[in-house]
Design an enzyme around this catalytic site. Structure first.
Site, PDB file in Angstrom:
ATOM      1  N   HIS A 190      -4.194   3.032  -3.269  1.00 48.62           N
ATOM      2  CA  HIS A 190      -4.342   2.508  -1.910  1.00 48.62           C
ATOM      3  C   HIS A 190      -3.594   1.186  -1.745  1.00 48.62           C
ATOM      4  O   HIS A 190      -2.770   1.059  -0.838  1.00 48.62           O
ATOM      5  CB  HIS A 190      -5.826   2.316  -1.570  1.00 48.62           C
ATOM      6  CG  HIS A 190      -6.044   1.350  -0.457  1.00 48.62           C
ATOM      7  ND1 HIS A 190      -5.978   1.705   0.864  1.00 48.62           N
ATOM      8  CD2 HIS A 190      -6.262   0.004  -0.467  1.00 48.62           C
ATOM      9  CE1 HIS A 190      -6.165   0.635   1.615  1.00 48.62           C
ATOM     10  NE2 HIS A 190      -6.336  -0.412   0.833  1.00 48.62           N
ATOM     11  N   HIS A 241     -29.304 -16.311  23.907  1.00 46.04           N
ATOM     12  CA  HIS A 241     -28.285 -16.130  24.932  1.00 46.04           C
ATOM     13  C   HIS A 241     -27.539 -17.416  25.278  1.00 46.04           C
ATOM     14  O   HIS A 241     -26.627 -17.398  26.097  1.00 46.04           O
ATOM     15  CB  HIS A 241     -28.924 -15.561  26.208  1.00 46.04           C
ATOM     16  CG  HIS A 241     -29.201 -14.096  26.118  1.00 46.04           C
ATOM     17  ND1 HIS A 241     -29.888 -13.546  25.070  1.00 46.04           N
ATOM     18  CD2 HIS A 241     -28.869 -13.067  26.938  1.00 46.04           C
ATOM     19  CE1 HIS A 241     -29.976 -12.243  25.251  1.00 46.04           C
ATOM     20  NE2 HIS A 241     -29.352 -11.922  26.367  1.00 46.04           N
ATOM     21  N   HIS A 247       0.839  -1.192   0.000  1.00 50.52           N
ATOM     22  CA  HIS A 247       0.000   0.000   0.000  1.00 50.52           C
ATOM     23  C   HIS A 247       0.880   1.250   0.000  1.00 50.52           C
ATOM     24  O   HIS A 247       1.293   1.730   1.062  1.00 50.52           O
ATOM     25  CB  HIS A 247      -0.891  -0.003   1.240  1.00 50.52           C
ATOM     26  CG  HIS A 247      -1.754  -1.223   1.343  1.00 50.52           C
ATOM     27  ND1 HIS A 247      -1.268  -2.441   1.732  1.00 50.52           N
ATOM     28  CD2 HIS A 247      -3.074  -1.390   1.081  1.00 50.52           C
ATOM     29  CE1 HIS A 247      -2.264  -3.333   1.708  1.00 50.52           C
ATOM     30  NE2 HIS A 247      -3.361  -2.722   1.318  1.00 50.52           N
ATOM     31  N   GLU A 282     -18.456  -4.785  23.831  1.00 45.84           N
ATOM     32  CA  GLU A 282     -17.585  -5.960  23.937  1.00 45.84           C
ATOM     33  C   GLU A 282     -16.392  -5.876  22.984  1.00 45.84           C
ATOM     34  O   GLU A 282     -15.263  -6.217  23.341  1.00 45.84           O
ATOM     35  CB  GLU A 282     -18.368  -7.254  23.646  1.00 45.84           C
ATOM     36  CG  GLU A 282     -19.456  -7.579  24.647  1.00 45.84           C
ATOM     37  CD  GLU A 282     -20.767  -6.833  24.372  1.00 45.84           C
ATOM     38  OE1 GLU A 282     -20.838  -6.110  23.358  1.00 45.84           O
ATOM     39  OE2 GLU A 282     -21.711  -6.981  25.165  1.00 45.84           O
TER      40      GLU A 282
END
Ligand SMILES: Cc1ncc(C[n+]2csc(CCOP(=O)(O)OP(=O)(O)O)c2C)c(N)n1
Length: 674
Positions: free
Chosen positions: A271, A482, A36, A420
């Site tokens: 890029h 869950h 890159h 999280e």
């Protein structure tokens, strides 16, 4: 395209230094025929100002405790970092740059922690680096609060990061920037490379955030530099960001990808592809570069960059002097600080670990874990962490240790909020910074939300501890959304992650012992919500055998005809089934296997002792997707698990409905081979 004014500036030493980075990046990517080039070319001026005028670092001592931390969150721009490391005089040579992306080289495609001197973290998955930087700034704020004394500041470094459009688009950046703003991490300074280009084209394709307003809303101090080549403006912005110590700072810098390239600047092609031999040549001409020779580093430029060595030595000397005075004033604190930074455990850290005598009331392993954590914490001051808003459920609060909040950074109880993914990356940053042993907690089901940083913790060999509770259908009524089913095997496939699912309170003590002692990788503790019997260790094998991953918990009365292998909440079922099988005339051994990874690492002889190759009648029982177990039960064995989602009901009913019962274990064991 650069204008005449730019070309006329090429005579200045600054520009020569900056163009050295640009040409090295172009050449290395071209030589590798992959990489890159465009972003290092755009960021070279910013990096030059930061690394030569502001960053406190000493190339001769990349581990100096008092150094600023620098994170290149857009890891694909690795040639920027490698060029900086080489030019400022780290142990990285021009030949290393020539080996960019080659087998065995010190310059891999994306920066890898522990591989290249001066690389503070592994980056590449976008967004993670910002999270790491936030974690580093958190660790630094904590250590400053714990160790600094009036007039004796030994922890006063900063954390810098550079982020790209992709970094800021990723959800994790929202999580960690929000938390950093809330925590008022005033020594965190980020740069946003606002180049308007991503892989598919202009950012306008998918992005219209007002980044200034976004970060101001988080509580950051935001500045904008309109011209990424304006060294003075960059310098002023960094100086102002350093002045601002009550809030984290973001400096938005408008840059142009592949700056200097007549045909590739501002294009997505620049890029992630080499510019092409012809374009490299044209670019060098356009930049007024003295030669088209590859990897050419002008002596003047190198000498200027290498001043970083003297500067670094001087900065470190100033700090060392302060540190020496601190050692005089606070010898014990200093000793403790060094110990924490080196990751050594204090003598007697595990002296107060609880014991759970036979007859102790049934207890969830999450509750046992909470007791263990609180027994360790007073003797292990570097242990700090928290949950993603589930501390009361995961039992991860340290009593009396205070909250880590803005203005009370000495607190050890962190509140990650419902973030999280961000938590995972922050834990990595804390661990990379050093001085703390971080833990993070949530329900096992949501470990999926933090999988990318778990993977990186394992790759970087960091001591990070995950406390994952509510580990199966055993959580009951919350239902299938869950109830983790596939998470255990999914975690076990991560190389260098140790997963431990203890069977009772006594194994939970040992699980924590392993996690704390493990200094070369992360550990996931997988714990129940529901109560489990505390196994009678006077009649069974000692829980300390958990360190071997698997062990004979209850042996058969004679040569075993069957082996039951179980983990966590299914171990006591296996023990009951064993009694029934024994009474029915089938000598049966129960193997507790809390950690497959630890067991797999044992010598063959030990593994054969526990699972004698001649005993083919083996049943593994675990309330999870069964994939983990086929190796251990062999071709003729059986696995009792769950290959479907759970359901909402009291857990006892779920175990019945899904066939994880003592009756079923007995039946399936007897049926084997018939
Ligand atoms: C999580 C993640 N998703 C996707 C990628 C692949 N990728 C690498 S760079 C990039 C985006 C490039 O745009 P930008 O972030 O603006 O970088 P620049 O073009 O300025 O170098 C993508 C999608 C990645 N590295 N990480």
């Amino acid at each position: 395209m650069p204008d005449a004014a730019v070309l006329s500036r090429t005579s200045s030493l600054d520009t020569l230094c900056i163009n050295t980075v640009r040409t090295l990046a172009m050449d290395a990517v071209q030589a590798a025929n992959s990489g890159h080039p465009g972003t290092p070319m755009a960021l070279a001026p910013l990096a030059y100002v930061l690394w030569t005028k502001h960053l406190r670092h000493n190339p001769a001592d990349p581990h100096w405790l008092g150094r600023d931390r620098f994170v290149l969150s857009c890891g694909h721009a690795s040639m920027l970092l490698y060029s900086l490391l080489y030019l400022t005089g780290y142990d990285l040579s021009l030949d290393d740059l020539k080996q960019f992306r080659q087998w065995g080289s010190k310059t891999p495609g994306h920066p890898e922690y522990g591989h290249t001197p001066g690389v503070e973290t592994t980056t590449g998955p976008l967004g993670q680096g910002i999270g790491n930087a936030v974690g580093m700034a958190i660790a630094a704020a904590h250590l400053a609060a714990v160790f600094n004394r009036p007039g004796e500041q030994i922890v006063d470094h900063r954390t810098y990061f550079i982020a790209s459009d992709g970094d800021l688009m990723e959800g994790i950046s929202h999580e960690v920037a929000s938390l950093a703003g809330h925590l008022k991490l005033g020594r965190l300074i980020g740069f946003y490379d606002d180049n308007h280009i991503t892989i598919e084209g202009n950012t306008s394709l998918a992005y219209s955030d007002d980044v200034t307003e976004r970060f101001e809303a988080y509580g950051w101090h935001v500045q904008r530099v309109e011209d990424g080549n304006d060294l003075k403006a960059i310098d002023r912005a960094i100086a102002a960001a350093k002045e601002e110590t009550a809030r984290p700072s973001l400096i938005i810098v408008r840059t142009h990808i592949a700056y200097g390239s007549p045909n590739k600047h501002d294009t997505p092609e620049a890029h992630g592809s080499p510019l092409g031999v012809d374009e490299v040549k044209l670019t060098k001409e356009n930049l007024g570069w003295p030669t088209t020779e590859t990897f050419y580093v002008p002596d003047d430029a190198l000498a200027e960059w290498r001043k970083a060595r003297d500067r670094g030595e001087a900065m470190q000397a100033v700090w060392e002097k302060r540190y020496a005075s601190y050692v005089q004033s606070y010898p014990d604190l200093a000793k403790n600080c060094v110990r924490c930074m080196e990751g050594d455990l204090p003598e007697g850290w595990d002296d107060d670990l609880p014991t759970f005598a036979p007859g102790t009331k049934p207890m969830a392993t999450r509750s046992a874990s909470g007791k263990v954590l609180n027994a360790i914490a007073p003797r292990l001051p570097e242990l700090m962490g928290g949950a993603a808003d589930l501390a009361s459920s995961t039992k991860t609060l340290i009593d009396g240790a205070g909250d880590f909040e803005a203005g009370s950074y000495a607190g050890r109880n962190m509140h990650f909020g419902i973030r999280e993914h961000g938590m995972g990356a922050i834990l990595n940053g804390m661990s990379l910074h050093g001085g703390v042993i971080p833990y993070g907690a949530t329900f096992l089901i949501f470990s999926d939300y933090m999988r990318p940083p778990i993977r990186l913790a394992a790759m970087m060999k960091r001591r990070v501890i995950y406390v994952f509770t509510h580990d199966s259908i055993g959580l009951g009524e919350d239902g299938p959304t869950h109830q983790p089913v596939e998470m255990l095997p999914a975690l076990r496939v991560v190389p260098n992650l140790v997963v431990i699912r203890p069977s009772d309170a006594t194994e939970t003590v040992e699980a924590w012992r392993v996690a704390i002692k493990r200094s070369d990788g992360p550990t996931a503790l997988v714990l129940t919500r529901q109560n489990l019997p505390v196994l009678d260790r006077t009649a069974l094998a000692p829980a300390s055998l958990l360190a071997k991953g698997g062990y004979v918990l209850a042996d058969a009365s004679k040569k075993p005809a069957a082996i039951l292998i179980a983990t966590g909440s299914e171990v006591h079922l296996a023990l009951e089934a064993r009694d029934r099988l024994e009474s029915g005339g089938m000598p049966t051994r129960v193997v507790s296997m809390p950690s497959i990874e630890l067991f797999a690492a044992q010598p063959d002889e030990y593994r054969d002792e526990v699972l004698p190759p001649g005993v083919w009648r083996r049943v593994a029982i675990e309330a999870a997707q069964p994939l983990s177990w086929y190796r251990w039960v062999g071709d003729r064995g059986d696995v009792m698990g769950l290959d479907h989602f759970g359901a909402s009901a009291p857990y006892e009913r779920l175990y019945q409905e899904f066939g994880l019962t003592v009756d079923a274990i007995v039946r399936r064991t007897k049926e084997l081979g018939s």
